[in-house]
Design a protein around this motif. Structure first.
Motif, short mmCIF file in Angstrom:
data_model
loop_
_atom_site.label_atom_id
_atom_site.label_comp_id
_atom_site.label_asym_id
_atom_site.label_seq_id
_atom_site.Cartn_x
_atom_site.Cartn_y
_atom_site.Cartn_z
N VAL A 44 -9.68 0.13 2.58
CA VAL A 44 -8.13 0.04 2.56
C VAL A 44 -7.45 -0.42 3.82
O VAL A 44 -6.60 -1.08 4.10
CB VAL A 44 -7.68 1.46 2.23
CG1 VAL A 44 -6.02 1.94 2.37
CG2 VAL A 44 -7.73 1.73 0.47
N VAL B 263 -3.85 0.38 -2.20
CA VAL B 263 -3.52 -0.94 -1.94
C VAL B 263 -3.77 -1.95 -2.78
O VAL B 263 -4.87 -1.90 -3.64
CB VAL B 263 -4.07 -1.13 -0.53
CG1 VAL B 263 -3.64 -0.28 0.58
CG2 VAL B 263 -5.59 -1.45 -0.41
N ARG C 194 -1.95 4.46 10.96
CA ARG C 194 -3.26 3.60 10.84
C ARG C 194 -3.69 3.36 12.25
O ARG C 194 -4.79 3.12 12.26
CB ARG C 194 -2.86 2.36 10.00
CG ARG C 194 -3.56 1.41 10.03
CD ARG C 194 -2.94 0.36 9.09
NE ARG C 194 -3.59 -1.05 9.33
CZ ARG C 194 -4.00 -1.66 8.18
NH1 ARG C 194 -3.66 -1.21 6.92
NH2 ARG C 194 -4.54 -2.70 8.33
N GLY D 83 0.85 -1.33 0.02
CA GLY D 83 -0.12 0.09 -0.09
C GLY D 83 0.82 1.31 0.06
O GLY D 83 2.01 1.19 0.52
N ASN E 123 -0.39 11.97 2.35
CA ASN E 123 -1.15 12.91 3.17
C ASN E 123 -1.13 14.34 2.59
O ASN E 123 -0.16 14.72 2.84
CB ASN E 123 -0.61 12.60 4.67
CG ASN E 123 -1.16 13.58 5.55
OD1 ASN E 123 -2.05 14.28 5.27
ND2 ASN E 123 -0.67 13.55 6.69
N SER F 88 -5.10 6.81 -0.72
CA SER F 88 -4.29 5.85 -0.58
C SER F 88 -4.73 4.55 -1.55
O SER F 88 -5.82 4.50 -2.23
CB SER F 88 -4.79 5.00 0.71
OG SER F 88 -4.99 5.70 1.95
N ASP G 269 0.27 0.73 5.43
CA ASP G 269 -0.58 -0.37 5.27
C ASP G 269 0.13 -1.56 4.82
O ASP G 269 -0.59 -2.43 4.83
CB ASP G 269 -1.54 0.12 4.19
CG ASP G 269 -2.73 1.29 4.83
OD1 ASP G 269 -3.13 1.33 5.76
OD2 ASP G 269 -2.73 2.17 3.81
N VAL H 159 0.59 5.45 0.53
CA VAL H 159 -0.48 6.77 1.22
C VAL H 159 0.29 8.04 1.10
O VAL H 159 1.40 7.98 1.30
CB VAL H 159 -0.54 6.48 2.70
CG1 VAL H 159 -1.69 7.49 3.39
CG2 VAL H 159 -1.14 5.05 3.12
#
Lengths: 458, 141
Positions: free
Chosen positions: A152, A453, A59, A46, A50, A451, A77, A48
């Motif tokens: 996710v 994944v 997480r 995964g 921001n 995100s 992730d 991510v």
């Protein structure tokens, strides 16, 4: 190297999942009841990003560093797990699971998450003994298995503070058929082995504040006890659960900030006995040893063909001021169109605010900016979470054992902003929000998380 | 890559034009005459461990490649195989259970069902002979 190699490993296992799915032309990869040994596994690759002003997104609170607005974070992730089941007899099965995921000590060190014997004397009873999952909420013990859910990641406002993936102990479940479904009563107890990084471990933040870094909250040795009743049929799952964690260790103080010590010193120095007893009471209300944290939760899920809905509520209380009472919940719905399942989630968490700092200031007859009320306020806010999240996403079932997901989360936090840190300023100081290891000193509390994944099982 | 594409295309076509001709079969000695979709679903999803007659149930799936497995789950609970596998992932990786035993093809399902009192499987109607008892016709609405 430590950061790169797990990603390379995950890519390898993702390929493995693809190839095993192709091999499924001649036979399926799912384990069969008749085999004595079954090897299986799961994983997530995964990324991510921001989009937030200097905050870092995690997480759950076991992760020490989060996703920022600088590029992509692969560690949030991504994870991989292996499981081996040994069926000894119709009644007895041994299961071991190892998971590599981003952890409190800033690496992907594999961890033994399950190692238990499952004994099923008859269809009404089963028991697990050994290292078992902490089945606190619906889905809590398969949080790492991204392929098993729509999102996710499990909603952070709800699952983010649940720091105990497993425990060493035992559980027992009783199953009763009711109508077309089954009711179950499950009881469990065990000892936690979990450690979590505290906000004092957040290097970016502590550099700003001048506090000492490197503090780990050691939850190992804490006794977890709980149980739930649930009902399941072909469409519904309903659960009512309660769990208690009895903490065995004190909150770790860093080398140059000993909060409890400072409060006790102030109590000893106080001329007024009422002030002294009030400060001693404050120190003891902050302490953790022997204190209980309790969760009471309800969960409800309904599935019908392409429709999947779920909701849950949790009420968290504790005997320590460090973990304030809070309520959290989420509601989620998804609908499958062919291989695509778009979904939406709304989640929120609200901690109850304490006015203890004002009471202390009034008792001491000092302004709120005085060091003791100021540090009290700082400590009161360390466990606080006041935020809500709107999430939209889509799951695409690439193969029968591989899913690709995209999700966007709009997070709004309303914790007090750590504008003035205890050593920097002295007015209404507060800690960064619990679910945000790093936030800018003056944060607007807004972050949009993007995100992608790839989840797989093999 | 070309192979993946061809397989996907074939799967898509079979899905689009498939008509369900599956029947659910049990052993004639099981003591079961008839079952509804809900009861069959409960057994295949591992929620019920016994046939209505009280005999321990032994559900038999088919390998995904036969296409019958996807048809069966679509017909009985309107779920795709990925969803069924997600459900089992929750149970397998929390140590709560494992999916039904899997036969390679309908001939093997027939073989297992005819030799095991509690076995329950699904086969195309044309494959169901006197060795088994049909307890649910999935082509009937």
């Amino acid at each position: 190297m430590l950061k790169r190699s797990p990603i390379a490993c995950l890519t390898l296992f993702a390929c493995l999942a693809f190839s095993s799915s192709l091999r499924a032309e001649g036979g399926d990869a799912s384990p069969s009841l008749e085999k004595a040994w079954t090897f299986s596994g799961f994983g997530t690759l995964g990324a991510v990003h921001n989009q937030g002003s200097g905050s870092s997104f995690i997480r759950d609170i076991t992760e020490p560093k989060g996703a920022t607005n600088k590029g992509l974070s692969w560690q949030i992730d991504s994870r991989v797990g292996f499981q081996v089941n040994l069926k000894v007899s119709e009644q007895l099965e041994a299961v071991a699971q190892v998971v590599s995921r981003y952890q409190w000590d800033n690496n992907f060190q594999p961890e033994l998450t399950w190692a238990f014997l499952k004994y099923t004397p008859n269809e009404m009873v089963d028991t697990h003994i050994g290292r078992i999952g902490f089945d606190a909420f619906i889905g809590a013990d398969t949080r790492d298995v991204g392929f098993s859910y729509l999102w996710v990641r499990p909603p952070v406002d709800y699952f983010g503070t649940l720091a105990f993936p497993y425990m060493d102990g035992a559980d027992i479940s009783f199953h009763y058929p009711i109508g077309s479904g089954t009711a179950r009563v499950k009881l469990y107890t065990g000892i936690s082995r979990q450690k979590i990084p505290t906000l004092l471990n957040q290097t970016e933040w502590t550099e700003v504040s001048g506090l000492n870094a490197g503090v780990i909250e050691d939850m190992s040795g804490s006794r977890i006890t709980g149980g739930f009743v649930d009902y399941q049929d072909n469409h519904w799952v309903a659960r009512l659960g309660k769990a208690d964690v009895r903490l065995s260790r004190e909150f770790p103080m860093s080398l140059n900030i000993d909060v409890l010590g400072q409060i006790r010193d102030a109590a000893n120095a106080a001329a007024d006995p009422l002030v002294a007893s009030s400060l001693n009471a404050l120190a003891s209300d902050f302490s953790l040893v022997g204190k209980n944290i309790s969760f009471t939760s309800i969960g409800l899920a309904y599935e019908n063909g392409p429709l999947q809905t779920q909701m849950a509520l949790n009420h968290w209380t504790s005997q320590s001021l460090l973990f304030p009472e809070s309520h959290s919940g989420f509601i989620s719905a998804g609908y499958r169109f062919g291989k695509f399942t778009p979904y939406a989630v709304v989640s929120a968490v609200r901690s109850v605010k304490s006015n203890r700092a004002d009471e202390v200031a009034a008792r001491m007859n000092v302004p709120i900016s005085d060091p003791i009320p100021s540090i009290t306020n700082f400590m009161l806010t360390t466990g606080q979470n006041i935020q809500h999240t709107y999430s939209l996403g889509v799951r695409y079932d690439l193969m029968a054992n591989v899913a690709l997901k995209f999700q966007m989360d709009m997070i709004r936090t309303r914790n007090c902003s750590p504008l003035n840190l205890p050593v920097v300023g002295t007015d209404r100081s507060c800690a960064p929000p619990l679910l945000w290891p790093t936030v800018p000193v003056s944060w607007d509390g807004k972050a949009n998380i993007y995100s992608a994944v790839l989840d797989f099982t093999f | 890559m070309k192979r993946i594409f061809l397989i996907s295309l074939t799967l898509l076509c079979t899905q689009a034009f498939a008509t369900t001709d599956l029947v659910v079969v049990v052993n004639p000695g099981s003591g079961v005459e008839k079952m509804n979709r809900d009861d069959v679903t409960s057994i295949f999803m591992g929620r019920t461990k016994k046939l209505p007659s009280g005999v321990n149930a032994l559900p038999i799936d088919q390998a995904a490649a036969t296409g019958d497995k996807a048809k069966f789950y679509r017909e009985i609970i309107n779920k795709e195989l990925a969803e069924v596998n997600s459900y089992w992932a929750r149970l397998i990786f929390s140590g709560q259970g494992s999916p039904p035993r899997q036969a390679d093809n309908s001939a093997e399902v027939m073989e297992i069902v005819s030799n095991n009192k509690g076995a329950i499987g699904y086969v195309p109607r044309s494959a169901a002979d006197k060795r088994v008892r049909i307890i649910l016709d999935l082509s009937a609405q």
